[in-house]
Write an enzyme that holds these catalytic residues in place. Structure first.
Site, PDB file in Angstrom:
ATOM      1  CB  SER A 199      -0.923  -0.025   1.217  1.00 33.73           C
ATOM      2  OG  SER A 199      -1.912   0.982   1.128  1.00 33.73           O
ATOM      3  CG  ASN A 200      -0.401   4.741  -1.385  1.00 34.12           C
ATOM      4  OD1 ASN A 200      -1.062   5.535  -0.720  1.00 34.12           O
ATOM      5  ND2 ASN A 200      -0.894   4.144  -2.474  1.00 34.12           N
ATOM      6  CG  HIS A 201       3.177   6.489   3.876  1.00 35.71           C
ATOM      7  ND1 HIS A 201       2.980   5.864   5.079  1.00 35.71           N
ATOM      8  CD2 HIS A 201       4.431   6.180   3.482  1.00 35.71           C
ATOM      9  CE1 HIS A 201       4.074   5.207   5.408  1.00 35.71           C
ATOM     10  NE2 HIS A 201       4.973   5.370   4.452  1.00 35.71           N
ATOM     11  CB  SER A 202      -2.961   7.979   0.162  1.00 34.07           C
ATOM     12  OG  SER A 202      -4.140   8.741   0.105  1.00 34.07           O
ATOM     13  CB  ALA A 206      -2.516   7.522  -3.377  1.00 36.96           C
TER      14      ALA A 206
END
Ligand code: C5P
Length: 220
Positions: free
Chosen positions: A29-32, A96
């Site tokens: 995943s990502n930090h959005s 994102a």
């Protein structure tokens, strides 16, 4: 305009990160944080719109009066977004979305038996490009571009390539964008450029929605 220039308009917004499963217990995943997309939903609602928020996993409360569809992966987000976006007035892609996903999600938990593990990744569909290519295309399709360099150049390229009406470009870094409460945006259309000074995401969301209400009325 009255105070509710988006009264009766349908606005669909994607927000947050996506989670791309590796196995039943793990994901990439990502930090959005989803803050910008949720602020946009709140601002659109305040202008009178009927708002659908397609959200990846975030820890934010749904703004009052907004319909929320929760999704996890990019493929789930695509299905929900295409379904909700067809025929709507304004679509805003603020999520994102992970660019790649593991080629296959393992049915059982991956065991730590090998010293090296290689995961094959495949490209995810570009959701906003698919929305912009719908037969029942929303009247305005709006994207975001987070860049670390040459912000306007890359944003303009995305505007064209993805078939958007407007792109909100922001510089990543310097305590801005991901996870932060503040942001700085430049609104770019095929023939105009409007820099919005650094402000809270709530404030910027109000300014962007007001701008979109004007653009929509000019199209009508
Ligand atoms: O290409 P890039 O990811 O920088 O483009 C960002 C814009 O495209 C955002 O509006 C984002 O929500 C959207 N996007 C999308 N589906 C993807 C990747 C990005 O809708 N797979």
């Amino acid at each position: 305009f009255g105070p509710q220039p988006l009264l009766g308009r349908q606005v669909v917004i994607t927000a947050g990160p996506t989670r791309e499963p590796l196995d039943p217990v793990r994901y990439l995943s990502n930090h959005s944080s989803g803050k910008m997309g949720f602020a946009l939903a709140e601002a659109a609602k305040a202008l009178g719109a009927e708002v659908t928020l397609v959200s990846g996993p975030v820890s934010l409360a749904t703004p009052a009066g907004v319909s929320r569809l929760d999704v996890e992966s990019a493929l789930q987000m695509r299905d929900a977004a295409l379904g909700a976006a067809a025929g709507c007035d304004i679509f805003i892609g603020c999520a994102a979305v992970a660019d790649y996903r593991p080629a296959s999600s393992q049915p059982q938990k991956i065991k730590k038996s090998q010293d090296k593990l290689t995961v094959e990744m495949v490209k995810n569909p570009d959701i906003i490009s698919e929305v912009a290519a719908l037969a029942a295309r929303p009247r305005l399709v709006v994207g975001f571009a987070a860049e670390t360099q040459d912000v306007e150049h890359y944003a303009r390229d995305k505007l064209q390539r993805k078939g958007l009406d407007l792109i909100a470009a922001n510089a990543v870094g310097d305590g801005l964008a991901f996870g932060q409460d503040d942001n700085q945006l430049t609104l770019i259309t095929p023939d105009r450029q409007l820099p919005l000074p650094r402000a809270s995401k709530r404030d910027l969301a109000r300014q962007l929605m007001a701008e979109l209400a004007t653009l929509l009325s000019e199209k009508a």
